[in-house]
Write an enzyme that holds these catalytic residues in place. Structure first.
Site, short mmCIF file in Angstrom:
data_model
loop_
_atom_site.label_atom_id
_atom_site.label_comp_id
_atom_site.label_asym_id
_atom_site.label_seq_id
_atom_site.Cartn_x
_atom_site.Cartn_y
_atom_site.Cartn_z
N CYS A 270 0.81 -1.22 0.00
CA CYS A 270 0.00 0.00 0.00
C CYS A 270 0.85 1.27 0.00
O CYS A 270 0.61 2.20 -0.79
CB CYS A 270 -0.97 0.00 1.17
N HIS A 330 -2.27 0.87 6.93
CA HIS A 330 -2.69 0.91 5.53
C HIS A 330 -2.83 2.36 5.07
O HIS A 330 -3.07 3.27 5.89
CB HIS A 330 -4.03 0.18 5.35
N HIS A 344 -6.08 2.21 -3.77
CA HIS A 344 -5.08 1.66 -2.86
C HIS A 344 -4.63 0.30 -3.34
O HIS A 344 -5.24 -0.31 -4.22
CB HIS A 344 -5.65 1.58 -1.43
#
Length: 386
Positions: A270, A330, A344
């Site tokens: 990510c 994340h 993402h």
């Protein structure tokens, strides 16, 4: 700090040996300096330990910060403590004159330890400039432009001394602008030399009708198609970082596979996805999501998705409680549309939404949203601009 110094003096005055309790005090002083100069082990090295040897405090270990070591020694000397300095300041003697390196492959893997079975923690793409800290066997400890420190297989880099590094910096270079492709052994493109990824850089030898003749860091010569590359200096001059350019690069990576530690168009995690997108917008960002959240300007403080603009970074993870700190795990990029979409790398690079009425709604991200940061049009020492 002043109290610690006084206590050290009292202990040494009444004791003829450096006992266990004294060592513990020394360690507290050491820990305070580590916290000051190297709070994040991913980007700084301060690994100094103590031992007693014939009533002398012996300092051992290594650091990449000579200033931090000097502060430690000054504190010990101020308290009339006899010590011997055996700490290694990196780069160490194994490096010699070759204090720099260039990534020599389309993608070079960096690992947590100097062995192939160790965790992949990040990657560097072709032509990335590295600081060399120490060598051990077939691996080298290096530091990336975003200051990340990890081990790389020597086959993935080319070592340079000061003069050769300067020659590289002064040379006319090419940047690869296609997501994935190849360089070739011949001008007719009949034989592949190596693969190429977005953002890779090599030295230009000559511009031909349909290609650039180039030199790789290890001295190999090859040819890159003109339509797949630009002169780096020209690319930089015309680069205009923008919300639209961020969206364009981000969407061009849709479907790219997720890879833990990956930062290239071959596969990315990510934060590696964010790093790649922002690199092509002229930013060298922090490597990990937990580092990226510390840079830029805070937006959407109330977590209501208010005030966000396309290109802002959205962070997710475990929220703080009275017993635990917030944990960022994340990151994604807000697309700034009425569908509340963000892009993402999760399983693959994909688009999801914060709108529960849409079929691309991401429940986990919605429930674990921690806030957002803005990098565009922001000056911050936590990231570099090309």
């Amino acid at each position: 700090m002043r109290i610690i110094k006084y206590v050290l003096v009292i202990i040494l005055f009444y004791s003829c040996t450096i006992d266990k309790s004294s060592i513990e005090l020394f360690q507290r002083l050491n820990d305070s300096i580590q916290f000051k100069y190297a709070p994040d082990k991913r980007v700084a090295i301060y690994d100094i330990s103590f031992k007693s040897e014939e009533n002398i405090l012996v300092l051992e270990g290594e650091t990449d910060n000579a200033v931090a070591l000097e502060e430690l020694k000054e504190n010990l000397a101020d308290n009339n403590i006899n010590f011997e300095d055996r700490v290694v300041v990196l780069p160490d003697s194994s490096v010699g004159e070759f204090v720099y390196a260039l990534a020599n492959n389309s993608v070079s893997n960096l690992r947590s330890k100097g062995k192939h079975s160790a965790e992949l923690v990040t990657q560097v793409i072709l032509g990335t400039e590295l600081k060399v800290l120490k060598k051990h066997g077939s691996f080298t400890l290096v530091q990336t432009p975003e200051k990340y420190i990890a081990w790389v297989d020597n086959g993935g880099i080319t070592f340079l001394n000061e003069n050769k590094f300067k020659n590289w910096k002064d040379s006319e270079r090419l940047i690869y602008i296609k997501n994935i492709g190849n360089s070739y052994q011949d001008e007719g493109f009949s034989m592949v030399l190596t693969d190429m990824v977005l953002g890779g850089k090599v030295k230009i030898i000559e511009e031909l009708e349909s290609s650039f003749k180039v030199e790789f860091p290890d001295g190999r010569n090859g040819f890159v198609k003109k339509e797949e590359a630009e002169r780096y200096s020209k690319w930089l001059i015309h680069l205009k970082p923008s919300k639209e350019l961020i969206e364009s690069y981000a969407k061009s990576l849709l479907g790219s596979p997720y890879l833990w530690g990956g930062t290239s168009t071959k596969g990315m995690d990510c934060s590696g996805f964010v790093k790649t997108v922002y690199l092509m917008n002229g930013f060298v960002t922090p490597r990990d999501a937990s580092q990226q959240i510390l840079a830029g300007k805070i937006v959407d403080e109330n977590l209501k998705l208010e005030g966000l603009k396309k290109g802002d970074l959205m962070f997710f993870g475990s929220k703080a409680t009275k017993d635990k700190k917030q944990r960022v795990t994340h990151v994604g990029i807000w697309l700034g549309n009425d569908r509340q979409e963000f892009i993402h790398s999760s399983k693959r690079v994909r688009i999801n939404s914060m709108n529960s009425e849409l079929d691309i709604f991401d429940t986990w991200c919605s429930e674990n949203y921690l806030g957002s940061r803005r990098y565009l049009d922001v000056e911050d020492k936590e990231f570099l601009k090309l």
